[in-house]
Design a protein around this motif. Structure first.
Motif, mmCIF file in Angstrom:
data_model
loop_
_atom_site.group_PDB
_atom_site.id
_atom_site.type_symbol
_atom_site.label_atom_id
_atom_site.label_comp_id
_atom_site.label_asym_id
_atom_site.label_seq_id
_atom_site.Cartn_x
_atom_site.Cartn_y
_atom_site.Cartn_z
ATOM 1 N N HIS A 133 -2.633 -6.709 44.956
ATOM 2 C CA HIS A 133 -1.838 -6.147 46.052
ATOM 3 C C HIS A 133 -0.408 -5.809 45.648
ATOM 4 O O HIS A 133 0.186 -4.878 46.197
ATOM 5 C CB HIS A 133 -1.819 -7.123 47.232
ATOM 6 C CG HIS A 133 -3.166 -7.313 47.875
ATOM 7 N ND1 HIS A 133 -3.800 -6.318 48.574
ATOM 8 C CD2 HIS A 133 -3.990 -8.398 47.900
ATOM 9 C CE1 HIS A 133 -4.970 -6.772 49.015
ATOM 10 N NE2 HIS A 133 -5.107 -8.027 48.618
ATOM 11 N N LEU A 134 0.152 -6.577 44.690
ATOM 12 C CA LEU A 134 1.572 -6.411 44.395
ATOM 13 C C LEU A 134 1.862 -6.182 42.916
ATOM 14 O O LEU A 134 3.030 -6.198 42.509
ATOM 15 C CB LEU A 134 2.355 -7.644 44.870
ATOM 16 C CG LEU A 134 2.369 -7.871 46.381
ATOM 17 C CD1 LEU A 134 3.008 -9.217 46.719
ATOM 18 C CD2 LEU A 134 3.132 -6.760 47.083
ATOM 19 N N GLY A 135 0.816 -5.964 42.124
ATOM 20 C CA GLY A 135 1.017 -5.798 40.691
ATOM 21 C C GLY A 135 2.017 -4.721 40.337
ATOM 22 O O GLY A 135 2.758 -4.851 39.354
ATOM 23 N N TRP A 136 2.077 -3.688 41.136
ATOM 24 C CA TRP A 136 2.954 -2.555 40.844
ATOM 25 C C TRP A 136 4.428 -2.883 40.999
ATOM 26 O O TRP A 136 5.297 -2.176 40.474
ATOM 27 C CB TRP A 136 2.609 -1.389 41.765
ATOM 28 C CG TRP A 136 2.780 -1.705 43.225
ATOM 29 C CD1 TRP A 136 1.917 -2.396 44.028
ATOM 30 C CD2 TRP A 136 3.910 -1.365 44.040
ATOM 31 N NE1 TRP A 136 2.419 -2.504 45.301
ATOM 32 C CE2 TRP A 136 3.651 -1.879 45.338
ATOM 33 C CE3 TRP A 136 5.098 -0.677 43.813
ATOM 34 C CZ2 TRP A 136 4.541 -1.735 46.391
ATOM 35 C CZ3 TRP A 136 5.983 -0.521 44.865
ATOM 36 C CH2 TRP A 136 5.694 -1.051 46.141
ATOM 37 N N ILE A 137 4.734 -3.993 41.706
ATOM 38 C CA ILE A 137 6.136 -4.334 41.951
ATOM 39 C C ILE A 137 6.498 -5.736 41.464
ATOM 40 O O ILE A 137 7.575 -6.258 41.779
ATOM 41 C CB ILE A 137 6.469 -4.163 43.450
ATOM 42 C CG1 ILE A 137 7.983 -4.000 43.655
ATOM 43 C CG2 ILE A 137 5.905 -5.317 44.279
ATOM 44 C CD1 ILE A 137 8.388 -3.668 45.063
ATOM 45 N N LEU A 138 5.618 -6.355 40.678
ATOM 46 C CA LEU A 138 5.951 -7.667 40.126
ATOM 47 C C LEU A 138 7.099 -7.543 39.131
ATOM 48 O O LEU A 138 7.358 -6.483 38.560
ATOM 49 C CB LEU A 138 4.729 -8.287 39.443
ATOM 50 C CG LEU A 138 3.550 -8.640 40.343
ATOM 51 C CD1 LEU A 138 2.427 -9.256 39.524
ATOM 52 C CD2 LEU A 138 3.967 -9.586 41.471
ATOM 53 N N ARG A 139 7.779 -8.642 38.899
ATOM 54 C CA ARG A 139 8.911 -8.646 37.980
ATOM 55 C C ARG A 139 8.453 -8.524 36.527
ATOM 56 O O ARG A 139 7.342 -8.937 36.173
ATOM 57 C CB ARG A 139 9.722 -9.927 38.140
ATOM 58 C CG ARG A 139 10.354 -10.063 39.506
ATOM 59 C CD ARG A 139 11.277 -11.261 39.599
ATOM 60 N NE ARG A 139 11.892 -11.301 40.923
ATOM 61 C CZ ARG A 139 13.007 -11.955 41.209
ATOM 62 N NH1 ARG A 139 13.623 -12.658 40.277
ATOM 63 N NH2 ARG A 139 13.505 -11.928 42.436
ATOM 64 N N SER A 140 9.338 -7.999 35.708
ATOM 65 C CA SER A 140 9.097 -7.979 34.265
ATOM 66 C C SER A 140 9.372 -9.363 33.697
ATOM 67 O O SER A 140 9.989 -10.224 34.348
ATOM 68 C CB SER A 140 10.026 -6.967 33.597
ATOM 69 O OG SER A 140 11.374 -7.400 33.683
ATOM 70 N N TRP A 153 7.944 -13.638 41.155
ATOM 71 C CA TRP A 153 6.566 -13.261 40.831
ATOM 72 C C TRP A 153 6.598 -12.280 39.667
ATOM 73 O O TRP A 153 7.092 -11.152 39.797
ATOM 74 C CB TRP A 153 5.905 -12.630 42.043
ATOM 75 C CG TRP A 153 5.635 -13.622 43.148
ATOM 76 C CD1 TRP A 153 5.617 -14.973 43.060
ATOM 77 C CD2 TRP A 153 5.331 -13.311 44.515
ATOM 78 N NE1 TRP A 153 5.338 -15.541 44.276
ATOM 79 C CE2 TRP A 153 5.147 -14.540 45.184
ATOM 80 C CE3 TRP A 153 5.206 -12.128 45.224
ATOM 81 C CZ2 TRP A 153 4.837 -14.608 46.539
ATOM 82 C CZ3 TRP A 153 4.901 -12.190 46.584
ATOM 83 C CH2 TRP A 153 4.715 -13.425 47.228
ATOM 84 N N VAL A 154 6.093 -12.730 38.532
ATOM 85 C CA VAL A 154 6.226 -11.994 37.281
ATOM 86 C C VAL A 154 4.854 -11.514 36.810
ATOM 87 O O VAL A 154 3.854 -12.235 36.913
ATOM 88 C CB VAL A 154 6.878 -12.897 36.204
ATOM 89 C CG1 VAL A 154 7.050 -12.139 34.891
ATOM 90 C CG2 VAL A 154 8.223 -13.418 36.702
ATOM 91 N N SER A 177 7.629 -22.712 40.367
ATOM 92 C CA SER A 177 6.991 -21.579 41.031
ATOM 93 C C SER A 177 7.167 -21.732 42.525
ATOM 94 O O SER A 177 7.299 -22.857 43.033
ATOM 95 C CB SER A 177 5.500 -21.555 40.671
ATOM 96 O OG SER A 177 4.762 -20.785 41.590
ATOM 97 N N GLY A 178 7.134 -20.612 43.227
ATOM 98 C CA GLY A 178 7.121 -20.681 44.680
ATOM 99 C C GLY A 178 5.889 -21.374 45.223
ATOM 100 O O GLY A 178 5.842 -21.728 46.398
ATOM 101 N N GLY A 179 4.895 -21.596 44.352
ATOM 102 C CA GLY A 179 3.717 -22.338 44.770
ATOM 103 C C GLY A 179 4.033 -23.733 45.274
ATOM 104 O O GLY A 179 3.261 -24.310 46.048
#
Length: 303
Positions: A234-241, A218-219, A164-166
């Protein structure tokens, strides 16, 4: 909150579906099919692991999936012809038993995907008494993979560790792997586990088992919605499938590029595993991480 929003703003163009599309990956073929191959994917009853398992099966692989949810495992078997294995992977003993069962009954694996993982914000312990996310995210991966290697089940195979980017938040650290309840930071624990996966990939590659650590982007998964609600908000609409998150794993298995020490594979390429200066100087040598993992496997009776 400002720090969090700055983090999201910095990486959103790359890590979300926007980055996946901008790199043209939907139009680029993954590579050869997996007919005749045997895969083992952990944590595959949902999210990225499920997408990897289905993607490999569609490309011809015989896929074994591991999880705790019997109903979800049965659905994968029924709907996709995937072979279910029910184990509790935060137990060292279950990881060792899984490796023995696979080595004895399945034989050699072409691909092992160490996908299972979790981020917690409250300190918990595993059935063996370890901090729960350390047990699931790292110790279990180590116990499973080391036993498969010892049994010869990964000869000519490859290992893919799901990171993860974490991990950008931590240098290689021993003190953060298994924290105490008094000063527990689930985010930093998770970062340390994912950072250590890169060291494990380098170790197993040096032992002759081609290994990679990858970042899926980010999925949109249940894990993200639960563990990172602000990211989802904030970003749920553009997260990856899930399929977009699985893409690099399938590409690595199809193309088998030369491993690169210290690399974090992302969107089909080796990338730097460092986004901030503070992560570049390790607190310990990798040998200290390996020694702890080996001692903890022995402590749990997994020798």
């Amino acid at each position: 909150m400002n720090k969090l929003l700055n983090f999201y703003g910095r990486f959103a163009p790359s890590f979300t579906a926007a980055g996946f599309i901008a790199r043209g990956l939907p139009l680029r073929p993954i590579g050869r099919a997996f007919s005749g191959q045997t895969w083992l994917v952990t944590g595959a009853t949902g999210g990225i692991g499920k997408s990897i398992a289905i993607g490999a099966a569609k490309r011809g692989a015989t896929v074994y999936v591991v999880g705790r949810n019997g109903e979800a495992l049965a659905a994968l078997a029924r709907d996709h012809g995937i072979k279910p294995l029910q184990f509790d992977l935060d137990k060292v003993g279950d990881n060792v038993r899984l490796a023995e069962e696979v080595a004895a009954g399945v034989g050699k694996l072409d691909v092992l995907v160490n996908n299972v993982g979790r981020l917690e914000h409250v300190y918990k312990t595993s059935p063996d008494g370890f901090e729960s996310t350390y047990a699931l995210n790292l110790l279990g991966h180590y116990a499973l993979t080391e036993r498969l290697i010892a049994r010869g089940a990964l000869k000519d195979g490859l290992v893919i560790n799901m990171a993860s980017g974490g991990l950008y938040n931590s240098a290689l650290s021993l003190r953060r792997l298994e924290q105490t309840p008094e000063r527990y930071s689930g985010v930093m624990a998770y970062a340390a586990h994912k950072r250590a996966q890169i060291a494990l990939s380098d170790k197993w590659t040096a032992q002759g088992v081609r290994s990679y650590t990858m970042h899926p982007g980010w999925v949109a998964t249940d894990g993200v919605r639960t563990a990172l609600p602000d990211l989802n908000k904030h970003l749920g609409w553009i997260l990856r499938s899930g399929a977009q998150g699985a893409d690099t794993a399938l590409w690595l298995a199809a193309r088998r590029p030369a491993p690169q020490a210290g690399a974090l594979w992302f969107d089909r390429a080796p990338r730097s595993a460092h986004a901030y200066p503070h992560s570049q100087t390790p607190e310990v040598e990798p040998a200290a991480i390996f020694a702890k993992l080996e001692a903890d496997v022995a402590k749990a009776g997994g020798v």
